[in-house]
Enzyme design. Structure first.
Site, mmCIF file in Angstrom:
data_model
loop_
_atom_site.group_PDB
_atom_site.id
_atom_site.type_symbol
_atom_site.label_atom_id
_atom_site.label_comp_id
_atom_site.label_asym_id
_atom_site.label_seq_id
_atom_site.Cartn_x
_atom_site.Cartn_y
_atom_site.Cartn_z
ATOM 1 N N HIS A 95 -0.993 -77.594 22.740
ATOM 2 C CA HIS A 95 -0.068 -76.704 22.037
ATOM 3 C C HIS A 95 -0.066 -76.944 20.529
ATOM 4 O O HIS A 95 0.563 -76.196 19.788
ATOM 5 C CB HIS A 95 1.340 -76.784 22.640
ATOM 6 C CG HIS A 95 2.172 -77.937 22.184
ATOM 7 N ND1 HIS A 95 2.328 -79.088 22.931
ATOM 8 C CD2 HIS A 95 2.902 -78.126 21.066
ATOM 9 C CE1 HIS A 95 3.124 -79.915 22.283
ATOM 10 N NE2 HIS A 95 3.490 -79.367 21.145
ATOM 11 N N ASP A 141 -1.654 -80.040 28.933
ATOM 12 C CA ASP A 141 -1.403 -79.907 27.495
ATOM 13 C C ASP A 141 -2.188 -80.979 26.733
ATOM 14 O O ASP A 141 -1.622 -81.955 26.255
ATOM 15 C CB ASP A 141 0.108 -80.029 27.232
ATOM 16 C CG ASP A 141 0.479 -79.670 25.801
ATOM 17 O OD1 ASP A 141 -0.415 -79.254 25.031
ATOM 18 O OD2 ASP A 141 1.668 -79.827 25.452
ATOM 19 N N GLN A 231 10.193 -83.203 17.491
ATOM 20 C CA GLN A 231 9.316 -82.258 16.814
ATOM 21 C C GLN A 231 8.441 -82.977 15.779
ATOM 22 O O GLN A 231 8.959 -83.698 14.918
ATOM 23 C CB GLN A 231 10.147 -81.158 16.149
ATOM 24 C CG GLN A 231 10.366 -79.944 17.057
ATOM 25 C CD GLN A 231 10.983 -80.286 18.389
ATOM 26 O OE1 GLN A 231 11.902 -81.087 18.453
ATOM 27 N NE2 GLN A 231 10.486 -79.698 19.454
ATOM 28 N N GLY A 232 7.147 -82.783 15.880
ATOM 29 C CA GLY A 232 6.208 -83.436 14.968
ATOM 30 C C GLY A 232 5.494 -84.619 15.599
ATOM 31 O O GLY A 232 4.509 -85.113 15.055
ATOM 32 N N ASP A 233 6.005 -85.072 16.740
ATOM 33 C CA ASP A 233 5.336 -86.167 17.464
ATOM 34 C C ASP A 233 4.330 -85.612 18.462
ATOM 35 O O ASP A 233 3.512 -86.356 19.010
ATOM 36 C CB ASP A 233 6.357 -87.018 18.222
ATOM 37 C CG ASP A 233 7.233 -87.808 17.289
ATOM 38 O OD1 ASP A 233 6.705 -88.305 16.289
ATOM 39 O OD2 ASP A 233 8.446 -87.906 17.544
ATOM 40 N N SER A 234 4.415 -84.316 18.710
ATOM 41 C CA SER A 234 3.534 -83.683 19.695
ATOM 42 C C SER A 234 2.086 -84.074 19.486
ATOM 43 O O SER A 234 1.621 -84.159 18.345
ATOM 44 C CB SER A 234 3.625 -82.166 19.594
ATOM 45 O OG SER A 234 4.662 -81.702 20.378
#
Ligand code: ARG
Length: 407
Positions: A95, A141, A231-234
């Site tokens: 993603h 993912d 958010q941003g660690d994905s």
């Protein structure tokens, strides 16, 4: 403060919200709208505490990682994390990236904890391989990003190839938000999160109702929340120690209901499920260590290791590879043995040269499920390589279950 605020927030979004979030994820929009980072429970206090270096009681939450602590951590310019899988391939989340194909738009930053550190190593992407099963009912993912040139000598993070490590306490790290809705971080943060079983995770609330058991792995503090990725660690790794005390990647930061809320675990790609697909994609992309694909080549035939006896070997024939092997070639081994300290392990090149992977020791633990990195750059790749095993002390016997070689 974060905890009390979170406790007052609504427990979970209704189904409509959750479906929308999944839709957005499938469309690959999550990373665009919000980059993940580790969310330490007491993220705010963790930041200031780290900055000032003063101790404070912290039961849950994140802290700053030290330089070199997680040397395979990658920050990606679209606002995601990743981990070096080989010296030219970054494993991240599907993603976080666009479709499979040539892509030179992503910058990978490696070798620092401070993103503004001028000694950072930077590389542009050349190609993206996005999991073909992402967005289907199978899940998946994950994605590999090929870098324009290899990063010589960079550390890599091996992936779990069995479900054995999908339990216990995991470490997560990233430059994502340190609180729900917060900004991205300049310094790498790390935290620990406990495993949450699939049923508990699915039943945590409406958001989790369509958890894909085989493809997703949950982690977090069900009781109080407070520690999570965000958010941003994905795309960044979730990892733990293996039986030889080496780091092994078990998850990829994927999604969650908010960040660090109680009864709202983080959801991670279950890496072991996709390990062979990741290995196959890496082989087809090349960048398995040097120019051109080479491996993994596997021998899954069992070989008994006689007690305090002669060395035994297991062959793997490498063909179709050109040139010499990588200076960070990888030897993945799965050995069942009740006293692993007894074992001496060597890799034998086609010309008979021997490379020690492990010496005998007093380590009384059982089994070896790990990946050794070895410099065999003076060896021609093609030919028959052997894993040589010898039990140096009496009393315990075991066997080689399987091993694989990536040159
Ligand atoms: N989908 C988010 C991203 O792309 C990652 C969210 C992780 N959330 C969590 N609670 N663990 O940045």
């Amino acid at each position: 403060m974060l905890l009390s605020r979170l406790r007052k927030s609504p427990a979970a979004p209704h189904r409509g919200t959750r479906s929308l979030s999944r839709l957005l994820r499938s469309a690959g929009l999550c990373a665009m709208t919000a980059a993940l980072v580790i969310v330490p429970a007491h993220s705010a206090s963790a930041k200031s505490t780290s900055a000032q270096g003063e101790p404070s009681p912290r039961v849950v939450g994140g802290t700053r990682a030290a330089l070199g602590e997680f040397p395979w951590m990658v920050r990606l310019s679209m606002g995601c994390g990743g981990a070096m899988y080989t010296n030219q391939l970054v494993l991240t989340a599907a993603h976080c990236v666009g479709s499979t194909g040539n892509n030179s738009s992503i910058t990978a930053t490696v070798g620092v904890v401070d993103l503004q550190d001028s000694s950072a190593i930077k590389r542009q992407s050349t190609y993206i391989h996005r999991s073909p099963t992402y967005g289907t009912s199978t899940g998946g993912d994950w994605a590999l990003i090929k870098l324009a040139t290899p990063i010589t000598g960079v550390a890599t993070l091996p992936i779990a190839t069995t479900t054995a490590y999908n339990t216990g306490t995991f470490t997560v790290a990233g430059w994502g938000a340190a609180s729900e809705g917060g900004p991205q971080e300049r310094y790498l943060l790390k935290a620990q999160v406990p495993y949450v079983d699939d049923v508990t995770c699915r039943d945590a609330g409406p958001y989790y109702s369509d958890l894909i058991f085989a493809a997703e792995l949950c982690a977090g503090r069900m009781d109080v929340g407070g520690v999570d990725t965000c958010q941003g660690d994905s795309g960044g790794p979730m990892f733990r120690r293996d039986s030889a005390n080496a780091w092994i990647q078990v998850g990829i930061v994927s999604h969650g209901d908010g960040c660090a809320r109680p009864s709202a675990p983080g959801v991670y790609t279950e890496v072991s499920t996709f390990a062979s697909a990741i290995q196959a994609a890496a082989a087809s992309l090349g960048g398995g260590g040097g120019p051109g694909a080479c491996g993994p080549f596997t021998n899954a035939n069992n070989v008994n290791i006689p007690d305090a006896g002669a060395a035994v070997t297991s062959p793997v024939t490498v063909s179709g590879c050109t040139g010499t092997a990588s200076s960070s070639s990888q030897v993945a081994v799965d050995i069942k043995h009740p006293y692993r300290g007894d074992l001496v392990i060597d890799l034998l090149a086609p010309d008979g040269s021997s490379y020690r992977l492990k010496s005998a020791s007093g380590d009384s633990g059982d089994n070896i499920l790990t990946t050794y990195t070895t410099n065999v750059s003076s060896e021609t790749r093609n030919g028959t390589w052997r894993l040589q095993l010898r039990d140096a002390y009496s009393q315990d016997v075991g066997y080689l279950d399987s091993w694989s070689l990536t040159l």
